[in-house]
Scaffold this motif. Sequence first.
Motif, PDB file in Angstrom:
ATOM      1  N   ALA A 395       0.843  -1.211   0.000  1.00 23.00           N
ATOM      2  CA  ALA A 395       0.000   0.000   0.000  1.00 23.00           C
ATOM      3  C   ALA A 395       0.870   1.250   0.000  1.00 23.00           C
ATOM      4  O   ALA A 395       0.650   2.179  -0.791  1.00 23.00           O
ATOM      5  CB  ALA A 395      -0.930  -0.004   1.212  1.00 23.00           C
ATOM      6  N   GLY A 396       1.862   1.282   0.867  1.00 23.47           N
ATOM      7  CA  GLY A 396       2.720   2.466   0.969  1.00 23.47           C
ATOM      8  C   GLY A 396       3.507   2.699  -0.315  1.00 23.47           C
ATOM      9  O   GLY A 396       3.587   3.833  -0.810  1.00 23.47           O
ATOM     10  N   LEU A 397       4.068   1.633  -0.860  1.00 25.98           N
ATOM     11  CA  LEU A 397       4.865   1.803  -2.087  1.00 25.98           C
ATOM     12  C   LEU A 397       3.983   2.252  -3.251  1.00 25.98           C
ATOM     13  O   LEU A 397       4.383   3.086  -4.063  1.00 25.98           O
ATOM     14  CB  LEU A 397       5.603   0.503  -2.430  1.00 25.98           C
ATOM     15  CG  LEU A 397       6.718   0.100  -1.448  1.00 25.98           C
ATOM     16  CD1 LEU A 397       7.327  -1.235  -1.845  1.00 25.98           C
ATOM     17  CD2 LEU A 397       7.812   1.175  -1.357  1.00 25.98           C
ATOM     18  N   GLN A 398       2.748   1.726  -3.319  1.00 28.23           N
ATOM     19  CA  GLN A 398       1.878   2.147  -4.429  1.00 28.23           C
ATOM     20  C   GLN A 398       1.452   3.601  -4.254  1.00 28.23           C
ATOM     21  O   GLN A 398       1.344   4.351  -5.237  1.00 28.23           O
ATOM     22  CB  GLN A 398       0.649   1.230  -4.510  1.00 28.23           C
ATOM     23  CG  GLN A 398      -0.043   1.251  -5.861  1.00 28.23           C
ATOM     24  CD  GLN A 398       0.829   0.707  -7.002  1.00 28.23           C
ATOM     25  OE1 GLN A 398       1.589  -0.237  -6.798  1.00 28.23           O
ATOM     26  NE2 GLN A 398       0.740   1.324  -8.180  1.00 28.23           N
ATOM     27  N   ALA A 399       1.230   4.010  -3.013  1.00 32.58           N
ATOM     28  CA  ALA A 399       0.896   5.424  -2.768  1.00 32.58           C
ATOM     29  C   ALA A 399       2.072   6.299  -3.201  1.00 32.58           C
ATOM     30  O   ALA A 399       1.880   7.358  -3.816  1.00 32.58           O
ATOM     31  CB  ALA A 399       0.587   5.627  -1.288  1.00 32.58           C
ATOM     32  N   ALA A 400       3.283   5.845  -2.890  1.00 32.29           N
ATOM     33  CA  ALA A 400       4.477   6.617  -3.268  1.00 32.29           C
ATOM     34  C   ALA A 400       4.579   6.720  -4.786  1.00 32.29           C
ATOM     35  O   ALA A 400       4.863   7.797  -5.329  1.00 32.29           O
ATOM     36  CB  ALA A 400       5.724   5.938  -2.689  1.00 32.29           C
ATOM     37  N   ILE A 401       4.310   5.606  -5.480  1.00 33.37           N
ATOM     38  CA  ILE A 401       4.379   5.602  -6.949  1.00 33.37           C
ATOM     39  C   ILE A 401       3.357   6.588  -7.523  1.00 33.37           C
ATOM     40  O   ILE A 401       3.670   7.393  -8.400  1.00 33.37           O
ATOM     41  CB  ILE A 401       4.134   4.169  -7.492  1.00 33.37           C
ATOM     42  CG1 ILE A 401       5.319   3.266  -7.139  1.00 33.37           C
ATOM     43  CG2 ILE A 401       3.872   4.175  -8.993  1.00 33.37           C
ATOM     44  CD1 ILE A 401       5.032   1.779  -7.283  1.00 33.37           C
ATOM     45  N   ALA A 402       2.126   6.522  -6.992  1.00 30.16           N
ATOM     46  CA  ALA A 402       1.066   7.396  -7.524  1.00 30.16           C
ATOM     47  C   ALA A 402       1.401   8.864  -7.266  1.00 30.16           C
ATOM     48  O   ALA A 402       1.248   9.712  -8.155  1.00 30.16           O
ATOM     49  CB  ALA A 402      -0.272   7.027  -6.894  1.00 30.16           C
ATOM     50  N   ALA A 403       1.859   9.175  -6.061  1.00 33.21           N
ATOM     51  CA  ALA A 403       2.149  10.574  -5.724  1.00 33.21           C
ATOM     52  C   ALA A 403       3.353  11.080  -6.525  1.00 33.21           C
ATOM     53  O   ALA A 403       3.319  12.176  -7.100  1.00 33.21           O
ATOM     54  CB  ALA A 403       2.401  10.698  -4.221  1.00 33.21           C
ATOM     55  N   ALA A 404       4.409  10.266  -6.584  1.00 30.40           N
ATOM     56  CA  ALA A 404       5.613  10.692  -7.319  1.00 30.40           C
ATOM     57  C   ALA A 404       5.296  10.840  -8.804  1.00 30.40           C
ATOM     58  O   ALA A 404       5.822  11.733  -9.477  1.00 30.40           O
ATOM     59  CB  ALA A 404       6.739   9.682  -7.105  1.00 30.40           C
ATOM     60  N   GLY A 405       4.395   9.976  -9.306  1.00 32.22           N
ATOM     61  CA  GLY A 405       3.992  10.068 -10.712  1.00 32.22           C
ATOM     62  C   GLY A 405       3.290  11.387 -11.021  1.00 32.22           C
ATOM     63  O   GLY A 405       3.227  11.817 -12.164  1.00 32.22           O
ATOM     64  N   ARG A 406       2.744  12.018  -9.999  1.00 32.21           N
ATOM     65  CA  ARG A 406       2.067  13.308 -10.192  1.00 32.21           C
ATOM     66  C   ARG A 406       2.983  14.488  -9.887  1.00 32.21           C
ATOM     67  O   ARG A 406       2.543  15.625  -9.869  1.00 32.21           O
ATOM     68  CB  ARG A 406       0.833  13.370  -9.301  1.00 32.21           C
ATOM     69  CG  ARG A 406      -0.145  12.256  -9.584  1.00 32.21           C
ATOM     70  CD  ARG A 406      -1.443  12.493  -8.875  1.00 32.21           C
ATOM     71  NE  ARG A 406      -2.129  13.649  -9.445  1.00 32.21           N
ATOM     72  CZ  ARG A 406      -3.148  14.266  -8.860  1.00 32.21           C
ATOM     73  NH1 ARG A 406      -3.573  13.847  -7.702  1.00 32.21           N
ATOM     74  NH2 ARG A 406      -3.721  15.297  -9.429  1.00 32.21           N
ATOM     75  N   GLY A 407       4.242  14.185  -9.610  1.00 40.48           N
ATOM     76  CA  GLY A 407       5.192  15.281  -9.419  1.00 40.48           C
ATOM     77  C   GLY A 407       5.527  15.585  -7.978  1.00 40.48           C
ATOM     78  O   GLY A 407       6.315  16.499  -7.699  1.00 40.48           O
ATOM     79  N   ASP A 408       4.955  14.819  -7.032  1.00 34.94           N
ATOM     80  CA  ASP A 408       5.275  15.078  -5.624  1.00 34.94           C
ATOM     81  C   ASP A 408       6.671  14.572  -5.280  1.00 34.94           C
ATOM     82  O   ASP A 408       7.161  13.607  -5.876  1.00 34.94           O
ATOM     83  CB  ASP A 408       4.249  14.372  -4.713  1.00 34.94           C
ATOM     84  CG  ASP A 408       2.858  14.975  -4.848  1.00 34.94           C
ATOM     85  OD1 ASP A 408       2.759  16.133  -5.292  1.00 34.94           O
ATOM     86  OD2 ASP A 408       1.889  14.278  -4.519  1.00 34.94           O
ATOM     87  N   GLU A 409       7.274  15.203  -4.290  1.00 39.69           N
ATOM     88  CA  GLU A 409       8.579  14.752  -3.792  1.00 39.69           C
ATOM     89  C   GLU A 409       8.286  13.807  -2.614  1.00 39.69           C
ATOM     90  O   GLU A 409       7.771  14.245  -1.580  1.00 39.69           O
ATOM     91  CB  GLU A 409       9.359  15.973  -3.312  1.00 39.69           C
ATOM     92  CG  GLU A 409      10.777  15.718  -2.911  1.00 39.69           C
ATOM     93  CD  GLU A 409      11.339  16.949  -2.193  1.00 39.69           C
ATOM     94  OE1 GLU A 409      11.869  16.775  -1.088  1.00 39.69           O
ATOM     95  OE2 GLU A 409      11.193  18.062  -2.746  1.00 39.69           O
ATOM     96  N   VAL A 410       8.562  12.513  -2.807  1.00 35.32           N
ATOM     97  CA  VAL A 410       8.053  11.511  -1.863  1.00 35.32           C
ATOM     98  C   VAL A 410       9.185  10.817  -1.088  1.00 35.32           C
ATOM     99  O   VAL A 410      10.174  10.389  -1.689  1.00 35.32           O
ATOM    100  CB  VAL A 410       7.233  10.423  -2.603  1.00 35.32           C
ATOM    101  CG1 VAL A 410       6.623   9.433  -1.617  1.00 35.32           C
ATOM    102  CG2 VAL A 410       6.156  11.053  -3.475  1.00 35.32           C
TER     103      VAL A 410
END
Length: 650
Positions: A395-410
């Motif tokens: 769950a955490g890694l997928q959230a990181a992937i989704a957020a980073a894919g949108r340009g967030d610094e994760v």
Amino acid sequence: MTAGRYRYLFSPLRVGPVVLSNRIVFAAHLTNYAEDGHPTAQHAAYFEARARGGVGLIITEEHSVHPTDWPYEKLIHGFDESVIPGYRRITEAVHRHGTPIFAQINHNGGQASGMYSRLPVWAPSSVADPMFREVAKEVDHREIAEIVAGYARTAEHCALGGFDGVELQCSHSSIVRGFLSPATNLRTDEYGGSLANRARILLEIVAAVRQAIGPERALGVRLCGDELIDGGTTIDDAVEVARMVETTGQVDYVNTSIGVATATLYMIEASMHIPPGYALFIPSALRKAVDLPVVGVGRFKDPIQAERALADGHCDLIGVVRGQIADPDFAAKARSGHAEDIRLCLSCNQECVGRMGLNRWLGCIEHPRTGRESEPDVSPRRPGRRVMVVGAGPAGLQAAIAAAGRGDEVTVYERADAAGGQVRLAATVPNRAEFGDLVRNQLAECARLGVNVKYGVDVDADLVLAEAPDAVVVATGAVPERPYWAPPDGTQVVDVRQVLDGSATPEGRVLVVDEVGFHHATSVAELLADRGCTVQVVTPGMVVGQDLGVTLDMENWCVRAAAKGIVQTTDCLVTAVAPGSVALMHHPTGQPREVAADWVVCAVPAAPAEQLYLDLKARGGIDVQRAGDCVAPRRAHAAVVEGHRAGVAL
Ligand SMILES: Cc1cc2nc3c(=O)[nH]c(=O)nc-3n(C[C@H](O)[C@H](O)[C@H](O)COP(=O)(O)O)c2cc1C
Ligand code: SF4
């Protein structure tokens, strides 16, 4: 390895009138995307994503050729001309990328029920299928002619719909398979007896379909190389039938398969317990017998393995089905020299095959976009937000992937010294190692997206507030719950996780309690039996590991369990544990039982590890989401889907 080094995989091939740019085939598979017998926009978007991803050839799921064939709700009714506009939408979407697409057409014969059609099922003989258990109507000569005409009519619809070719599914669930197999064809007329007679309907269909589609479209035949049932067809029959098919001069390629969809389905869509390459003997034998191009299928997971099969001369084309359900860009990544970026299929069968059996749309445990391609993807947001993810499980890694894919610094914070949470433990069991690729794939994607992962950090609310991120995703997983019947102080009762992480080492007589009905109990039972323990699995359910049926792991688990001497006890609840013994209650009768056991290992529902989330909510003033088991402990697909959702919702 660069594209140029895949000498065979990325070489073109002519298949009758159609030229393929490479040897990778997205072979036929049900999707359950149809609505009211019609193809949908989701079909078009799904196939277009794989065409964009560089596949050489797409073959759609089966389309029914006759109203007597309706074994599952969301089957495309190819016999009805109202499908043509939907066909055009699919073929136009795929052709935009220069990719050829064939339609598979079929009649499932006796491997069906009349549940949807309210008609008797048609088959060569009145033999009940072992799964549907419905006695079929033996078709007479008029009905055989009707079936052949249905194939021709459906093929004509496919041609009008823009398909570049048609494949006849004669392999694992088909009336043609039924005729070919001595196990289901008991006829004494000219359609039964000798192999030439049993193949008669196939050759009639080939002639009728070729006439319907003309010479400018390809025609393929998919054959089963071994039905793996008593009295069924074997590789020798398949070789002979391939020769007959070639002799017609009307067929352009032969596709292959193994098993029968209703008796030995677990071999067609083999899970990770069956080694890759297990079905390669089939195309290999056929290719020696015919000059037509032959497709090899079955657990091709990565391009190097596919290249090897081609280089060794086993086949001319490689079917990669689940590999491209999991990663639509499988071919493009290999071609561009980035094979290590491929999101490898786990052969877990949880969200593809598993959802088919449950009448749901096809998805993938690893890729939340599979099955949702027709919905708009989230657009990248302006970069600059700092996101903190707590927990490096799925769950955490997928959230990181989704957020980073949108340009967030994760940044992901993980308490342990490795990522993966329960997935990492589950993958330590023999034969389950491929499940660990879920985390390998996620970590590779995190690395590509520049996600920072910090290990060995125990995060509390103070640390979060000190870091002051713009948003937080809590994905702290679940903790084992001690059952009410376990003595409070006993080391004798442990959780499966303690066995897998090595903190408990049961010996002697072990009772494994299965209250979750999946791999947890069966995996640990096998592990302990391999270590020399005497193992019994007990469940309140009607079977141990009930959902292994959904992922096609049940048959082989039962075989392995029997070989390892694992006793399976059903319909029993644990009521108490004492030194050396466990009290059970057989719930259908209420009768007590006792089992001698030195250790009890629990596969029981866990509890959410939600304290951090609750603390942060209580402190307020911070944008916090939670995902996965810390919301409610479930299986990995829920963690991935929810992680994705949380990551894009920030
Ligand atoms: C969900 C699912 C549905 C399938 N349905 C069909 C089908 O309609 N027709 C067919 O010929 N094969 C069907 N298959 C079998 C596949 O074509 C292929 O033989 C099998 O998935 C093994 O290939 P893989 O290991 O690359 O997934 C299906 C496979 C899957 C996973
Ligand atoms: S659900 Fe599992 S088996 Fe199916 S495509 Fe995805 S990873 Fe592969």
